[in-house]
Motif scaffolding. Structure first.
Motif, PDB file in Angstrom:
ATOM      1  N   ASP B 287       0.851  -1.189   0.000  1.00  0.00           N
ATOM      2  CA  ASP B 287       0.000   0.000   0.000  1.00  0.00           C
ATOM      3  C   ASP B 287       0.892   1.246   0.000  1.00  0.00           C
ATOM      4  O   ASP B 287       1.755   1.403   0.867  1.00  0.00           O
ATOM      5  N   GLN B 289       0.483   4.444   0.669  1.00  0.00           N
ATOM      6  CA  GLN B 289       0.489   5.335   1.835  1.00  0.00           C
ATOM      7  C   GLN B 289       1.201   4.696   3.022  1.00  0.00           C
ATOM      8  O   GLN B 289       1.980   5.347   3.719  1.00  0.00           O
ATOM      9  N   THR B 290       0.939   3.408   3.252  1.00  0.00           N
ATOM     10  CA  THR B 290       1.542   2.740   4.411  1.00  0.00           C
ATOM     11  C   THR B 290       3.059   2.658   4.228  1.00  0.00           C
ATOM     12  O   THR B 290       3.816   2.893   5.181  1.00  0.00           O
ATOM     13  N   TRP B 292       4.828   4.717   2.623  1.00  0.00           N
ATOM     14  CA  TRP B 292       5.363   6.046   2.837  1.00  0.00           C
ATOM     15  C   TRP B 292       5.254   6.507   4.290  1.00  0.00           C
ATOM     16  O   TRP B 292       6.002   7.383   4.723  1.00  0.00           O
ATOM     17  N   VAL B 293       4.292   5.957   5.040  1.00  0.00           N
ATOM     18  CA  VAL B 293       4.243   6.269   6.478  1.00  0.00           C
ATOM     19  C   VAL B 293       5.597   5.928   7.088  1.00  0.00           C
ATOM     20  O   VAL B 293       6.198   6.731   7.810  1.00  0.00           O
ATOM     21  N   ALA B 368      -1.640   8.969   6.779  1.00  0.00           N
ATOM     22  CA  ALA B 368      -2.391   8.412   5.647  1.00  0.00           C
ATOM     23  C   ALA B 368      -3.845   8.882   5.670  1.00  0.00           C
ATOM     24  O   ALA B 368      -4.439   9.042   6.733  1.00  0.00           O
ATOM     25  N   LYS B 377      -2.252  15.018   4.258  1.00  0.00           N
ATOM     26  CA  LYS B 377      -2.263  13.568   4.044  1.00  0.00           C
ATOM     27  C   LYS B 377      -1.212  13.169   2.996  1.00  0.00           C
ATOM     28  O   LYS B 377      -1.012  13.846   1.996  1.00  0.00           O
ATOM     29  N   LEU B 378      -0.603  12.030   3.276  1.00  0.00           N
ATOM     30  CA  LEU B 378       0.479  11.524   2.429  1.00  0.00           C
ATOM     31  C   LEU B 378       0.048  11.345   0.979  1.00  0.00           C
ATOM     32  O   LEU B 378       0.782  11.681   0.055  1.00  0.00           O
ATOM     33  N   ILE B 379      -1.158  10.815   0.776  1.00  0.00           N
ATOM     34  CA  ILE B 379      -1.585  10.511  -0.591  1.00  0.00           C
ATOM     35  C   ILE B 379      -1.660  11.783  -1.433  1.00  0.00           C
ATOM     36  O   ILE B 379      -1.350  11.772  -2.626  1.00  0.00           O
ATOM     37  N   ARG B 380      -2.031  12.904  -0.792  1.00  0.00           N
ATOM     38  CA  ARG B 380      -2.102  14.166  -1.537  1.00  0.00           C
ATOM     39  C   ARG B 380      -0.707  14.652  -1.891  1.00  0.00           C
ATOM     40  O   ARG B 380      -0.463  15.116  -2.998  1.00  0.00           O
ATOM     41  N   ASN B 408      -0.683   4.418  -6.423  1.00  0.00           N
ATOM     42  CA  ASN B 408      -1.199   3.370  -5.537  1.00  0.00           C
ATOM     43  C   ASN B 408      -1.823   2.210  -6.313  1.00  0.00           C
ATOM     44  O   ASN B 408      -2.961   1.803  -6.045  1.00  0.00           O
TER      45      ASN B 408
END
Lengths: 65, 516
Positions: B287, B289-290, B292-293, B368, B377-380, B408
């Protein structure tokens, strides 16, 4: 009870951990820090981590088997 | 418009009923701890939103299901109302102690509790709690009654998952309206096809993880009351503490390092948690986002560690690692627990400005989407970075080339890529604009020369990112009234990702004839 079983990860072990969680914390509140309560807390966390890992590697084990 | 009022009124009523229920549940705490003087205040605090909610719901129960427009207004007005009515326990308990409750033994008033006799301070605390911010109007949390310590924790715990998610889970209603409301609270991914089942599973996961967090903190050496409160606020990435110096009070390496995975758990999206519990551990890295967390927290912590050790205030590599890692994770997960305070080491507000700005950047990006964390948020951030690279590379391809943007594991065509890029860009621009405006406002209202620009930028980013780390500006006396009102707004828009609040304000202004 039925709401707990219907939601979540559809797994009875995790459901069990969710249901006994408040009892473990209640036990600690009542009895305080002792060998017994520490052992129970360690067992709870170990069960969660161990079972999560087991569920993760189980498909691989069955594939290799 | 009347139809819209009815739909919004009905759902707002449900949210207020849920809030009243939360306050009623909290009656257990004063009963168990023998703080009986708090009972009348708590009962009144519960009855007010319950009564208003009941009237609204009864009056408009036949209203139509909400559309996207209604959903946004319900989310914005719902969070605002919860912030307002959630302040009643602070306000009324503070006044109960101030005036004394006939028939009950009341404790002596403290300066910390007396701050809540000011309604603005009480609303600030409530909004900070429900939005998961963690900035506080208390000087010393330790002297608060247990009832209020609990209420602060409980607001953050509930707010971490979401007031609407809670309302949908408990007061569920079949149909498309629940999905609209769910999405309006800055969520999009579902776990199950049914929205009610999705929100119940989110709560199931959140409650199980709360027990794990509490027990881990207790095993690390925290007293059980502290473990309950910090486990709840840590997982909710809220950051309220029950101690004067946040986590620094314990000055324990073990507690610091146990809290790091708890905060990280809170900043991972619930659908990913669900898949991991299902045995699909690959989501830790598959995933986007995860992945990248962990990647982003790792890189940020390493940079901060280097600043703090090679050019900063800490003399040993381990001290720089301990405080740098904890504070970056605390900031980037938008938790806001503090270990760097004057009592035990060097306070965050006295770190070098480049170290403070590194932490500010962490707060800006956040965790995330679909988790309890704030920020853009990371996804943005990733969509924006990939989109910019895509746009620049476009120049090097012939016009006839068909290109796709992969985010993603989704391959987006030109239209989809453009839409997602634009949405991310709009949020980032709005976020940055409000950050700059808030910084200007605070610079104008704070005593000149007392705080640096880095301090002020840090504090505003902390409020808007729903983080709660403080460079020392926020407090009942240190933050001017205009600053408190501005921070209320920052926390509110930060939690809802700005757009729903702007939609609501536009509707109000338009209806009032101000905006055409």
């Amino acid at each position: 009870m039925s709401a707990v079983f219907e939601a979540g990860a559809d797994d009875r072990i995790f459901d069990f951990l969710l249901l006994v969680g408040p009892l473990v914390i209640g036990l600690i509140v009542v009895l305080g820090r002792s060998l017994v309560t520490e052992a129970v807390a360690i067992a709870y966390i170990a069960a969660f981590l161990g079972y999560t890992l087991y569920r993760g590697v189980r498909p691989k084990l069955s594939n290799t088997g | 418009m009347n139809g819209a009022v009815a739909t919004v009124g009905r759902d707002l009523g449900r949210i207020l009923e849920a809030l009243g229920g939360l306050i009623l549940i909290s009656l257990v705490v004063p009963i168990v701890w023998g703080e009986y003087f708090a009972l009348p205040a708590l009962v009144v605090s519960a009855l007010v939103p319950l009564a208003i909610g009941w009237v609204l719901y009864r009056r408009f129960q036949d209203a139509e299901a909400p559309g996207r427009f209604h959903g946004m207004i319900v989310a914005a007005s719902g969070w605002f109302s919860v912030g307002i009515f959630g302040s009643l326990p602070f306000l009324l308990i503070a006044w109960s102690v101030q005036l004394g409750v006939p028939g009950f033994t009341t404790p002596a008033q403290t300066a910390t509790l007396a701050a809540f006799t000011e309604p603005l301070n009480a609303v600030f605390e409530s909004m900070s709690g429900f939005t998961g911010t963690g900035l506080t109007m208390t000087d010393n949390e330790e002297v608060l009654p247990r009832t209020l310590q609990w209420w602060r924790t409980f607001t953050e715990w509930v707010g971490g998952v979401g007031v609407i998610v809670l309302t949908t889970a408990i007061l569920s209603r079949p149909g498309s309206g629940s999905l609209t409301l769910y999405e309006s609270e800055a969520r999009s991914k579902k776990i199950h096809p049914s929205i009610v089942s999705t929100v119940r599973t989110i709560w199931w996961i959140f409650i199980l993880f709360t027990f794990i967090s509490i027990l881990a903190l207790w095993l690390a050496g925290m007293p059980i009351w502290g473990a309950i409160n910090h486990g709840m606020t840590g997982l909710a990435t809220g950051g309220f503490s029950i101690t004067d110096n946040s986590i620094a009070t314990y000055d324990s390496v073990a507690i610091d390092f146990v809290l790091i995975p708890i905060m990280l758990l809170g900043s991972i999206a619930f659908p990913v948690h669900y898949l991991i519990l299902q045995g699909d551990l690959r989501n830790f890295y598959s995933d986007l986002q995860t992945r990248w967390v962990f990647g982003y927290m790792g890189i940020g912590s390493a940079v901060l560690w280097a600043f703090l050790y090679f050019a900063g205030p800490y003399e040993t590599p381990f001290a720089a690692l301990r405080y740098g890692l904890f504070q970056f994770v605390s900031a980037a997960t938008c938790t806001g627990f503090q270990t760097a305070v004057d009592a035990t080491n060097v306070a965050l507000g006295r770190w070098p400005s480049y170290a403070q700005l590194t932490v500010t950047f962490g707060m800006f990006v956040g965790g995330a989407a679909g988790s309890t964390a704030g920020g853009i948020k990371l996804i943005r951030g990733l969509t924006l970075a990939k989109g910019i690279r895509h746009q620049i590379a476009d120049v090097f391809y012939p016009e006839s080339a068909v290109r796709r943007l992969e985010i993603n594991n989704r391959r987006l065509n030109e239209d989809e890529a453009s839409r997602e890029f634009m949405e991310a860009a709009i949020i980032v621009v709005l976020w940055s604009t409000f950050l700059v405006v808030g910084t200007f406002l605070l610079l104008l209202t704070l005593p000149s020369g007392e705080y640096s620009l880095a301090n002020v930028l840090f504090e505003v980013a902390s409020a808007q990112g729903n983080v709660g780390l403080s460079s020392g500006i926020t407090g009942p006396d240190s933050l001017p009234t205009i600053g408190k009102i501005a921070f209320l707004f920052h926390m509110w828009i930060g939690r809802l990702e700005i757009i729903p609040v702007l939609v609501m304000l536009r509707t109000i202004f338009k209806h009032g004839g101000v905006y055409r």
